[in-house]
Scaffold this motif. Structure first.
Motif, short mmCIF file in Angstrom:
data_model
loop_
_atom_site.label_atom_id
_atom_site.label_comp_id
_atom_site.label_asym_id
_atom_site.label_seq_id
_atom_site.Cartn_x
_atom_site.Cartn_y
_atom_site.Cartn_z
N LEU A 13 76.79 93.93 72.00
CA LEU A 13 76.34 93.27 73.22
C LEU A 13 76.24 94.32 74.31
CD1 LEU A 13 78.48 89.98 73.22
CD2 LEU A 13 76.03 90.19 72.77
N ALA A 29 69.43 90.51 83.81
CA ALA A 29 68.71 89.98 82.66
C ALA A 29 67.43 90.76 82.40
CB ALA A 29 68.40 88.50 82.88
N GLY A 38 67.91 93.78 80.28
CA GLY A 38 68.43 93.61 78.93
C GLY A 38 69.93 93.55 78.83
N GLN A 67 73.42 91.80 78.56
CA GLN A 67 73.86 90.53 77.99
C GLN A 67 75.21 90.07 78.52
OE1 GLN A 67 73.09 92.58 74.14
NE2 GLN A 67 72.40 90.57 73.46
N ASP A 112 71.53 81.41 77.40
CA ASP A 112 71.28 81.87 76.04
C ASP A 112 71.08 83.37 75.96
OD1 ASP A 112 68.89 81.77 77.45
OD2 ASP A 112 67.69 81.38 75.65
N ARG A 113 71.01 84.06 77.08
CA ARG A 113 70.77 85.50 77.01
C ARG A 113 71.73 86.36 77.82
NH1 ARG A 113 64.78 84.73 78.83
NH2 ARG A 113 65.26 82.80 77.73
N ILE A 114 72.53 85.76 78.71
CA ILE A 114 73.47 86.56 79.49
C ILE A 114 74.71 85.76 79.81
CG2 ILE A 114 72.45 85.94 81.73
CD1 ILE A 114 72.94 88.88 82.61
N TYR A 132 77.66 99.45 75.40
CA TYR A 132 77.45 98.57 74.25
C TYR A 132 78.80 98.34 73.57
CZ TYR A 132 72.45 99.23 74.76
OH TYR A 132 71.17 99.23 75.24
N ARG A 187 76.85 87.58 70.31
CA ARG A 187 75.94 86.62 70.94
C ARG A 187 76.52 86.19 72.28
NH1 ARG A 187 76.80 80.93 67.65
NH2 ARG A 187 79.06 81.08 67.39
N THR A 188 75.65 85.64 73.13
CA THR A 188 76.10 85.20 74.45
C THR A 188 76.15 83.68 74.58
OG1 THR A 188 73.83 85.31 75.28
CG2 THR A 188 75.21 87.26 75.57
N ASN A 189 75.67 82.95 73.59
CA ASN A 189 75.67 81.49 73.66
C ASN A 189 76.13 80.89 72.33
OD1 ASN A 189 75.29 78.92 74.63
ND2 ASN A 189 73.10 78.87 74.21
N PHE A 206 79.44 82.47 74.39
CA PHE A 206 80.02 83.79 74.54
C PHE A 206 81.51 83.74 74.28
CE2 PHE A 206 81.91 86.91 77.69
CZ PHE A 206 81.70 88.03 76.90
#
Length: 497
Positions: free
Chosen positions: A157, A183, A186, A188, A212-214, A347, A354-356, A358
Motif C-alpha cells: 500500500l 488520491a 496514487g 492509498q 475504495d481507494r484511500i 510503500y 487493500r483500502t476497503n 482497510f
C-alpha cells in the motif's frame, strides 16, 4: 543475519466564489477522463499554451507573504476536482471544466485556445502528453487520457505518513482538498500530521466517496523549535480542542516529545520528521555528524524520514549500531503547489493490501516489522537467499541465513522514464563501519535493470544495504514550484538488512 529494506530516491490571494464568473456562459467545456487499463484513476493535468507557458488557476501558495497561511489558493470546479497554480487535480479520474470563464476570482480560469497537455499520477506512471483545441464554440471537448504504468509495487500500500491541512497554522489546505491531492498522486494510506493537533481524514474520504481507494490514519506532528516528531495512530476526539491532543511546549526537548507520544494509549509509532532540513530538524539542530556514536539525542524513537545521501548515511549508522529503525518517506506537504503529495512516499508490504476495508492493525504491524520501501522516484525490489537457486527468499524487513559466509542477492530497480538511476551500490555492515562491496552501473534510459550475485558477508550477524541512485532534476509536475528545490537532483533507492 537480518535483512530489511528501504527505498528512497530513495508561501495572499484567497479563492472566492469559485466556479462563478462575470461571464458565466462557456461555449466550450473540457471533459477529461483519466484511466489506467480502462479503470478511472486520479491524476494531475497541466495545460501549456503556444509559448509553452503553464496555465495557472487560483494563486501560487509558495510565495505568500511571511505569516500568511499557505494552501488557500485552489478552486473547486466540482467536489473532487481542483484548479490550482500547478494545474487541475482530479481525485477520481473525471472532470468537466468550463473554458473561457473566470474560474477563480481574481484570477481567470482557462482561456480559449489550443493547448499542450501533460498528465501525471505519482511516481508509478509515465507522464502522458497530448494536445487539445479549446477554441470558442466547441461544445464538449473530450480528452481521454490513458496512463502508462511504469512499474507495479505488488503486495504493498502506498502511504504518505506526513501531511498537513487546515488545522496546521502554516497550511490551511481544506481537508477535502488534501484528500483529493493525495488520491490524485496514487496514495492509498494517508496520515494527517497537523502541528500539535490530533486528526484524521475519514469524514472527508467518505464524503468524497473515495473509500475504495484511500484510507487515513489519525496522526499528529508534535512541534518544537528543535525538532518535529510525527506520532500515529493517535486518539482523535472531534469534539475536543485540537482533537484531544496533549499540550506541547515549543522549547521541548526531543526526549520530552518522545515521552508525550509514548504516553498515548494507542501505542503510536514515534517518527523523527525531516531530520536534515536545518529548521526543526533533530539531527541538524543537535549538530550530529551522522557518524559519531552515540548521537547527542535520545534514540528511543521508532522511525525516521530518510531522503538523499545524508539520510542514507545516518540510517546506516543507526543500523550498524543495532538500532533497526523504520525507514520512511513523507511529503511534508503544506499546500498544493510546492511539496507535492506523495513525494516522497512509503510503500508498506501488507499481506492483504487493500483500502476497503482497510486493516489498520495489519498495516501498523507491517510498519513495526520494517516491511517498507521509501522512495522519491524509483522502485527497488530486493530478495536475498542463502544460495543461488534457493526456493525460499526474503525481502524488506526479513532475515536470511548465510551459507559459508555469503548470501545470494537479487536486485531489480524500475523507474519511469523521467527518473534517472545511474548506479546500484551494495553495502554491508563491518567492524570498521558500513562498507560498499559491490557497485553496478545502470544503463541510461533503461526502464528496469536487474542484477544478481553472491555477496560475501562473513560469519557474524550483519546487514546488507542496497542503494540505487542518480542525480536528476525532479520535474515540476512531481516536485511542484518549490523555488530551487526542483532544480537539484534528488534520487536515491536503498534497501537495508
Amino acid at each position: 543475519m537480518h535483512f530489511f529494506g528501504v527505498t528512497l530516491t530513495a508561501i495572499a490571494l484567497v479563492c472566492v466564489a469559485c466556479g462563478s464568473s462575470t461571464n458565466p456562459t462557456s461555449t466550450t467545456t473540457l471533459v477529461i477522463t483519466v484511466t489506467d487499463h480502462e479503470k478511472p484513476v486520479g491524476a494531475r493535468v497541466q495545460l501549456f499554451d503556444a509559448q509553452n507557458r503553464p496555465v495557472h488557476i487560483g494563486a501560487l501558495d509558495l510565495y505568500r507573504p511571511y505569516g500568511t497561511p499557505r494552501g488557500t489558493g485552489a478552486c473547486s470546479f466540482a467536489p473532487s476536482v481542483l484548479g490550482t497554480w500547478d494545474g487541475l487535480i482530479l481525485a477520481d479520474g473525471s472532470a468537466n471544466v468550463p473554458i473561457g470563464v473566470d474560474a477563480c476570482v481574481p484570477t481567470p480560469g482557462i482561456a480559449y485556445g489550443r493547448y499542450h497537455v501533460v498528465a501525471w499520477r505519482g511516481i508509478e506512471y509515465e507522464k502522458w502528453e497530448g494536445d487539445v483545441d479549446l477554441s470558442p464554440g466547441r461544445g464538449e471537448v473530450r480528452l481521454a487520457i490513458a496512463l502508462e504504468r511504469a512499474w507495479t509495487p505488488r503486495g504493498t500500500l502506498a502511504a504518505d505518513l506526513h501531511v498537513h491541512a487546515q488545522a496546521s497554522s502554516d497550511s490551511k489546505v481544506p481537508n477535502a482538498q488534501r484528500v483529493i491531492a493525495q488520491a490524485a498522486s496514487g496514495i492509498q494510506v494517508v496520515t494527517l500530521t497537523d502541528h500539535d493537533t490530533n486528526g484524521d481524514l475519514d469524514a472527508e474520504i467518505a464524503a468524497l466517496q473515495l473509500d475504495d481507494r484511500i484510507a487515513s490514519i489519525a496522526g499528529n506532528e508534535l512541534t518544537a523549535h528543535g525538532q518535529h516528531i510525527g506520532v500515529f495512530p493517535v486518539p482523535f476526539d472531534r469534539s475536543s480542542p485540537r482533537g484531544g491532543a496533549p499540550p506541547v511546549d515549543v522549547d521541548s526537548t526531543a526526549a520530552a516529545l518522545f515521552a508525550i507520544g509514548r504516553a498515548m494509549k494507542t501505542n503510536p509509532i514515534i517518527q523523527v520528521n525531516h531530520p536534515r532540513s536545518r529548521v526543526g530538524s533533530l539531527f541538524d539542530t543537535t549538530h550530529w555528524d551522522g557518524v559519531t556514536w552515540p548521537p547527542p539525542f535520545q534514540i528511543t524513537f521508532d522511525a525516521v524520514e530518510v531522503v538523499g545521501d545524508p539520510g542514507v548515511r545516518d540510517y546506516y549508522t543507526f543500523v550498524d549500531h543495532g538500532r533497526l529503525l523504520i525507514g520512511v518517506g513523507g511529503s511534508d506537504t503544506h499546500d498544493l503547489d510546492s511539496a507535492t503529495d506523495g513525494t516522497p512516499r512509503t510503500y508498506v508490504f501488507v499481506d492483504d493490501a487493500r483500502t476497503n476495508p482497510f486493516d489498520e492493525s495489519a498495516f501498523m504491524a507491517a510498519l513495526h516489522a520494517r516491511r517498507t520501501v521509501a522512495t522519491v522516484g524509483p522502485w527497488l525490489e530486493v530478495a536475498a537467499a542463502s544460495k543461488e537457486g534457493a526456493t525460499q527468499t526474503v525481502g524488506p524487513g526479513q532475515a536470511v541465513a548465510s551459507e559459508n559466509g555469503a548470501v545470494w542477492l537479487d536486485v531489480t530497480v524500475s523507474r519511469a522514464r523521467w527518473v534517472k538511476v545511474e548506479q546500484i551500490r551494495v553495502t554491508i555492515g563491518s567492524p570498521a563501519g558500513p562498507k560498499v562491496v559491490q557497485t553496478i552501473a545502470v544503463v541510461p534510459n533503461e526502464r528496469s535493470h536487474h542484477w544478481a550475485g553472491r555477496i560475501e558477508v562473513g560469519p557474524a550477524d550483519t546487514w546488507i544495504g542496497v542503494m540505487a541512485d542518480g542525480a536528476f532534476a525532479s520535474p515540476i509536475l512531481v516536485d511542484g514550484d518549490r523555488d530551487g528545490h526542483w532544480k537539484r537532483g534528488v534520487g536515491v533507492d536503498i534497501a537495508l538488512p
